[in-house]
Design an enzyme around this catalytic site. Structure first.
Site, PDB file in Angstrom:
ATOM      1  N   LEU A  35       0.270  -5.313  -9.467  1.00 25.30           N
ATOM      2  CA  LEU A  35      -0.811  -4.569 -10.127  1.00 25.30           C
ATOM      3  C   LEU A  35      -2.171  -5.178  -9.787  1.00 25.30           C
ATOM      4  O   LEU A  35      -2.900  -5.644 -10.663  1.00 25.30           O
ATOM      5  CB  LEU A  35      -0.601  -4.492 -11.647  1.00 25.30           C
ATOM      6  N   ALA A  82       4.258  -3.177  -0.515  1.00 30.54           N
ATOM      7  CA  ALA A  82       3.207  -4.021  -1.103  1.00 30.54           C
ATOM      8  C   ALA A  82       2.316  -4.588  -0.017  1.00 30.54           C
ATOM      9  O   ALA A  82       2.799  -5.207   0.932  1.00 30.54           O
ATOM     10  CB  ALA A  82       3.831  -5.153  -1.912  1.00 30.54           C
ATOM     11  N   GLU A  84      -2.203  -5.536   0.858  1.00 36.91           N
ATOM     12  CA  GLU A  84      -3.629  -5.225   0.771  1.00 36.91           C
ATOM     13  C   GLU A  84      -3.846  -4.223   1.892  1.00 36.91           C
ATOM     14  O   GLU A  84      -3.487  -4.484   3.049  1.00 36.91           O
ATOM     15  CB  GLU A  84      -4.464  -6.486   0.981  1.00 36.91           C
ATOM     16  N   THR A 125       2.018   0.273   9.945  1.00 37.14           N
ATOM     17  CA  THR A 125       0.938   1.230  10.178  1.00 37.14           C
ATOM     18  C   THR A 125       0.672   1.403  11.676  1.00 37.14           C
ATOM     19  O   THR A 125       0.905   0.474  12.468  1.00 37.14           O
ATOM     20  CB  THR A 125      -0.351   0.721   9.488  1.00 37.14           C
ATOM     21  N   ASP A 126       0.139   2.552  12.048  1.00 35.73           N
ATOM     22  CA  ASP A 126      -0.236   2.776  13.452  1.00 35.73           C
ATOM     23  C   ASP A 126      -1.416   1.887  13.856  1.00 35.73           C
ATOM     24  O   ASP A 126      -1.704   1.729  15.044  1.00 35.73           O
ATOM     25  CB  ASP A 126      -0.562   4.260  13.713  1.00 35.73           C
ATOM     26  N   GLU A 127      -2.088   1.283  12.852  1.00 37.47           N
ATOM     27  CA  GLU A 127      -3.262   0.471  13.182  1.00 37.47           C
ATOM     28  C   GLU A 127      -2.889  -0.791  13.956  1.00 37.47           C
ATOM     29  O   GLU A 127      -3.759  -1.434  14.547  1.00 37.47           O
ATOM     30  CB  GLU A 127      -4.054   0.145  11.910  1.00 37.47           C
ATOM     31  N   TYR A 153      -7.077  -6.554   8.534  1.00 38.41           N
ATOM     32  CA  TYR A 153      -5.958  -5.780   7.952  1.00 38.41           C
ATOM     33  C   TYR A 153      -4.891  -5.516   8.998  1.00 38.41           C
ATOM     34  O   TYR A 153      -3.719  -5.858   8.822  1.00 38.41           O
ATOM     35  CB  TYR A 153      -6.473  -4.454   7.373  1.00 38.41           C
ATOM     36  N   SER A 154      -5.294  -4.911  10.133  1.00 45.27           N
ATOM     37  CA  SER A 154      -4.272  -4.534  11.112  1.00 45.27           C
ATOM     38  C   SER A 154      -3.636  -5.769  11.739  1.00 45.27           C
ATOM     39  O   SER A 154      -2.433  -5.762  12.046  1.00 45.27           O
ATOM     40  CB  SER A 154      -4.845  -3.592  12.170  1.00 45.27           C
ATOM     41  N   LYS A 157      -0.940  -6.899   9.402  1.00 40.10           N
ATOM     42  CA  LYS A 157       0.226  -6.009   9.452  1.00 40.10           C
ATOM     43  C   LYS A 157       1.034  -6.252  10.737  1.00 40.10           C
ATOM     44  O   LYS A 157       2.267  -6.237  10.728  1.00 40.10           O
ATOM     45  CB  LYS A 157      -0.196  -4.537   9.372  1.00 40.10           C
ATOM     46  N   LYS A 192     -10.552   5.161  -0.281  1.00 37.16           N
ATOM     47  CA  LYS A 192     -10.207   5.654   1.051  1.00 37.16           C
ATOM     48  C   LYS A 192     -10.912   6.986   1.282  1.00 37.16           C
ATOM     49  O   LYS A 192     -11.267   7.695   0.323  1.00 37.16           O
ATOM     50  CB  LYS A 192      -8.693   5.819   1.178  1.00 37.16           C
ATOM     51  N   ARG A 217      -8.729  10.324  13.113  1.00 34.75           N
ATOM     52  CA  ARG A 217      -7.515   9.817  12.465  1.00 34.75           C
ATOM     53  C   ARG A 217      -6.461  10.913  12.517  1.00 34.75           C
ATOM     54  O   ARG A 217      -6.781  12.107  12.573  1.00 34.75           O
ATOM     55  CB  ARG A 217      -7.800   9.416  11.001  1.00 34.75           C
TER      56      ARG A 217
HETATM   57  P1  NAD Z   1      -2.192   0.811  -1.875  1.00 39.75           P
HETATM   58  O1  NAD Z   1      -3.299  -0.163  -1.647  1.00 39.75           O
HETATM   59  O2  NAD Z   1      -2.481   2.118  -2.509  1.00 39.75           O
HETATM   60  O3  NAD Z   1      -1.060   0.110  -2.761  1.00 39.75           O
HETATM   61  C1  NAD Z   1      -0.639  -1.202  -2.549  1.00 39.75           C
HETATM   62  C2  NAD Z   1       0.222  -1.615  -3.736  1.00 39.75           C
HETATM   63  O4  NAD Z   1       0.708  -2.950  -3.480  1.00 39.75           O
HETATM   64  C3  NAD Z   1      -0.538  -1.673  -5.060  1.00 39.75           C
HETATM   65  O5  NAD Z   1       0.236  -1.103  -6.098  1.00 39.75           O
HETATM   66  C4  NAD Z   1      -0.729  -3.174  -5.307  1.00 39.75           C
HETATM   67  O6  NAD Z   1      -0.778  -3.517  -6.687  1.00 39.75           O
HETATM   68  C5  NAD Z   1       0.509  -3.746  -4.637  1.00 39.75           C
HETATM   69  N1  NAD Z   1       0.335  -5.139  -4.208  1.00 39.75           N
HETATM   70  C6  NAD Z   1      -0.712  -5.651  -3.517  1.00 39.75           C
HETATM   71  N2  NAD Z   1      -0.523  -6.971  -3.336  1.00 39.75           N
HETATM   72  C7  NAD Z   1       0.672  -7.279  -3.907  1.00 39.75           C
HETATM   73  C8  NAD Z   1       1.417  -8.482  -4.037  1.00 39.75           C
HETATM   74  N3  NAD Z   1       0.963  -9.637  -3.536  1.00 39.75           N
HETATM   75  N4  NAD Z   1       2.608  -8.444  -4.675  1.00 39.75           N
HETATM   76  C9  NAD Z   1       3.080  -7.274  -5.196  1.00 39.75           C
HETATM   77  N5  NAD Z   1       2.404  -6.119  -5.121  1.00 39.75           N
HETATM   78  C10 NAD Z   1       1.213  -6.113  -4.477  1.00 39.75           C
HETATM   79  O7  NAD Z   1      -1.508   0.987  -0.456  1.00 39.75           O
HETATM   80  P2  NAD Z   1      -0.859   2.304   0.206  1.00 39.75           P
HETATM   81  O8  NAD Z   1      -1.933   3.101   0.827  1.00 39.75           O
HETATM   82  O9  NAD Z   1       0.087   2.914  -0.753  1.00 39.75           O
HETATM   83  O10 NAD Z   1      -0.031   1.624   1.397  1.00 39.75           O
HETATM   84  C11 NAD Z   1       1.306   1.171   1.183  1.00 39.75           C
HETATM   85  C12 NAD Z   1       1.827   0.583   2.467  1.00 39.75           C
HETATM   86  O11 NAD Z   1       1.787   1.564   3.502  1.00 39.75           O
HETATM   87  C13 NAD Z   1       1.006  -0.603   2.972  1.00 39.75           C
HETATM   88  O12 NAD Z   1       1.897  -1.573   3.469  1.00 39.75           O
HETATM   89  C14 NAD Z   1       0.150  -0.023   4.088  1.00 39.75           C
HETATM   90  O13 NAD Z   1      -0.111  -1.002   5.067  1.00 39.75           O
HETATM   91  C15 NAD Z   1       1.079   1.056   4.623  1.00 39.75           C
HETATM   92  N6  NAD Z   1       0.417   2.218   5.239  1.00 39.75           N
HETATM   93  C16 NAD Z   1      -0.547   2.904   4.569  1.00 39.75           C
HETATM   94  C17 NAD Z   1      -1.127   4.040   5.139  1.00 39.75           C
HETATM   95  C18 NAD Z   1      -2.170   4.852   4.419  1.00 39.75           C
HETATM   96  O14 NAD Z   1      -2.713   5.799   5.003  1.00 39.75           O
HETATM   97  N7  NAD Z   1      -2.477   4.560   3.157  1.00 39.75           N
HETATM   98  C19 NAD Z   1      -0.721   4.458   6.419  1.00 39.75           C
HETATM   99  C20 NAD Z   1       0.285   3.727   7.083  1.00 39.75           C
HETATM  100  C21 NAD Z   1       0.843   2.619   6.473  1.00 39.75           C
HETATM  101  P1  TYD Z   2      -9.921   4.962   5.557  1.00 42.76           P
HETATM  102  O1  TYD Z   2      -9.532   6.029   4.606  1.00 42.76           O
HETATM  103  O2  TYD Z   2     -10.514   3.692   5.042  1.00 42.76           O
HETATM  104  O3  TYD Z   2      -8.620   4.670   6.453  1.00 42.76           O
HETATM  105  P2  TYD Z   2      -8.463   3.768   7.800  1.00 42.76           P
HETATM  106  O4  TYD Z   2      -9.664   2.958   8.005  1.00 42.76           O
HETATM  107  O5  TYD Z   2      -7.280   2.924   7.481  1.00 42.76           O
HETATM  108  O6  TYD Z   2      -8.216   4.758   8.892  1.00 42.76           O
HETATM  109  O7  TYD Z   2     -10.946   5.580   6.612  1.00 42.76           O
HETATM  110  C1  TYD Z   2     -10.618   6.728   7.368  1.00 42.76           C
HETATM  111  C2  TYD Z   2     -11.767   6.977   8.325  1.00 42.76           C
HETATM  112  O8  TYD Z   2     -12.918   7.386   7.570  1.00 42.76           O
HETATM  113  C3  TYD Z   2     -12.201   5.742   9.108  1.00 42.76           C
HETATM  114  O9  TYD Z   2     -12.591   6.150  10.414  1.00 42.76           O
HETATM  115  C4  TYD Z   2     -13.404   5.219   8.352  1.00 42.76           C
HETATM  116  C5  TYD Z   2     -14.023   6.492   7.775  1.00 42.76           C
HETATM  117  N1  TYD Z   2     -14.709   6.343   6.470  1.00 42.76           N
HETATM  118  C6  TYD Z   2     -15.982   6.902   6.295  1.00 42.76           C
HETATM  119  O10 TYD Z   2     -16.559   7.484   7.218  1.00 42.76           O
HETATM  120  N2  TYD Z   2     -16.572   6.763   5.067  1.00 42.76           N
HETATM  121  C7  TYD Z   2     -15.972   6.121   4.028  1.00 42.76           C
HETATM  122  O11 TYD Z   2     -16.607   6.009   2.942  1.00 42.76           O
HETATM  123  C8  TYD Z   2     -14.671   5.579   4.219  1.00 42.76           C
HETATM  124  C9  TYD Z   2     -13.967   4.858   3.103  1.00 42.76           C
HETATM  125  C10 TYD Z   2     -14.060   5.719   5.460  1.00 42.76           C
END
Ligand code: NAD
Ligand code: TYD
Length: 341
Positions: A35, A82, A84, A125-127, A153-154, A157, A192, A217
């Protein structure tokens, strides 16, 4: 079957929990989540009373807590969401990304080795592939594309992915990895792009677009991602990586314009702000492998998914208004205050 889902109070993890409880009446789902600012217990309210579900507040980096939970639950499958997850935060403060995303992954896999599991699945992630040039629409990320990361971040990962593959080769841990493109849908944290633009537009606030908004994206509706992970954990081959994406590439500026149109808000709200440092230009997934091996195809077209998403944010104002009234305001001020160009 008992499945531990880490990070299940976040965006994709919570959607995955709803998906799994809906699809498999006989499964027990245990959510382990620290959380952090990104985790919301209110998101899981609909399943809190379900006897097939248990929530445990813990850090995936805590060996003691993770070990105790594995001893109690004896999971068959562990799915690690889980993390960041926000690139901009990783640029401001990389340390916590390395800890949670790398050390947390190691801690979970050590528990898997100790207690024995049928499958450890790493949600990646694709990143990890870095970016593609804007002028080469013929190029896509395949599972063989070299890892070439841009942000802390990437990089964290990618480091975790390498560790997962090392645990497979060295210890024979039954692992799989999925690398998905950008998700959107319900319960997406409003830092996001898509949920931030929806929330700001609804409040008639400026819509911040980084640089010229030309970065691309590859967007996937979150339920399609959940369905893909379900296929990989049950039918994917051990030690394999699966890319997930639905060939839906869009420029940021076009997404923002589409949301304005959907909400009936003026494009004059769009505000160009300083570009992200090291901003990846284009992500684009080649999903041939998961289609060929597991029969996965995306089910939701972007035009429909974005309508559903906008409607969800309209119908669930309390969920995101609570979030943006808290510590999020400090973050927002720090990242976006006086940032107009
Ligand atoms: P999010 O940031 O919405 O959620 C992350 C969750 O992990 C939160 O509930 C947080 O409380 C929990 N968390 C963070 N640190 C923790 C720790 N140390 N121990 C236990 N819980 C912890 O993330 P999301 O967007 O749901 O992404 C989930 C996964 O999918 C991530 O691994 C991310 O890299 C991957 N991913 C996300 C996307 C995307 O577009 N959001 C795309 C591809 C992959
Ligand atoms: P984001 O949702 O942070 O995902 P990621 O960086 O993991 O792809 O951002 C998506 C795209 O949008 C990225 O190119 C950055 C851009 N972006 C903005 O232009 N303005 C914003 O306020 C945010 C958060 C992202």
């Amino acid at each position: 079957m008992t499945v531990i889902v880490t990070g299940g109070a976040g965006f994709i993890g919570s959607n995955f929990i709803f998906y799994m409880l809906g699809k498999y009446p006989g499964y027990r789902i245990v959510c382990l989540d620290k959380l952090t600012y990104a985790g919301n217990l209110s998101t899981l309210a609909p399943v809190m009373g379900d006897e097939r579900f248990r929530f445990v507040k813990a850090d995936i980096c805590s060996r003691e807590d993770v070990d105790r939970l594995f001893a109690e639950e004896k999971p068959d499958i562990v799915v690690n969401f889980a993390a960041e997850s926000h690139v901009d935060r990783s640029i401001e403060d990389p340390g916590v990304f390395l800890n949670t995303n790398i050390i947390g992954t190691q801690t979970l896999m050590d528990a898997c080795r100790k207690h024995g599991i049928k499958r450890y699945h790493q949600v990646s992630t694709d990143e990890v592939y870095g970016d593609l040039p804007l002028d080469r629409p013929d190029l896509f990320f395949t599972e063989e594309t070299p890892l070439h990361t841009s942000s802390p971040y990437s990089a964290s990962k990618a480091a975790a992915d390498l560790l997962v593959l090392a645990y497979h080769r060295t210890y024979g841990l039954p692992v799989t990895i999925s690398r998905c493109s950008n998700n959107y849908g319900p319960y997406h944290f409003p830092e996001k792009l898509i949920p931030l633009v929806i929330a700001n537009a609804l409040n008639d606030k400026p819509l911040p677009v980084y640089g010229k908004g030309e970065n691309v994206r590859d967007w996937l509706y979150v339920e399609d991602h959940c369905r893909a992970i379900d296929l990989v954990i049950h039918n994917g081959r051990e030690g394999e990586v699966y890319n997930i994406g639905g060939h839906n590439e869009m420029r940021n500026i076009d997404i923002v314009r589409m949301i304005c149109k959907e909400l009936g808000k003026p494009e004059s709200l769009i505000t160009y702000v300083t570009d992200r440092k090291g901003h990846d230009l284009r992500y684009a997934i080649d999903p041939t492998k998961i289609h060929r091996e597991l029969g996965w195809l995306p089910g939701t077209r972007f035009a429909d998914g974005i309508k559903k998403t906008v409607k969800w944010y309209l119908d669930n104002r309390e969920w995101w208004e609570t979030i943006i009234s808290g510590e999020y305001m400090d973050y927002y001020e720090k990242m976006y205050g006086n940032n107009e160009i």
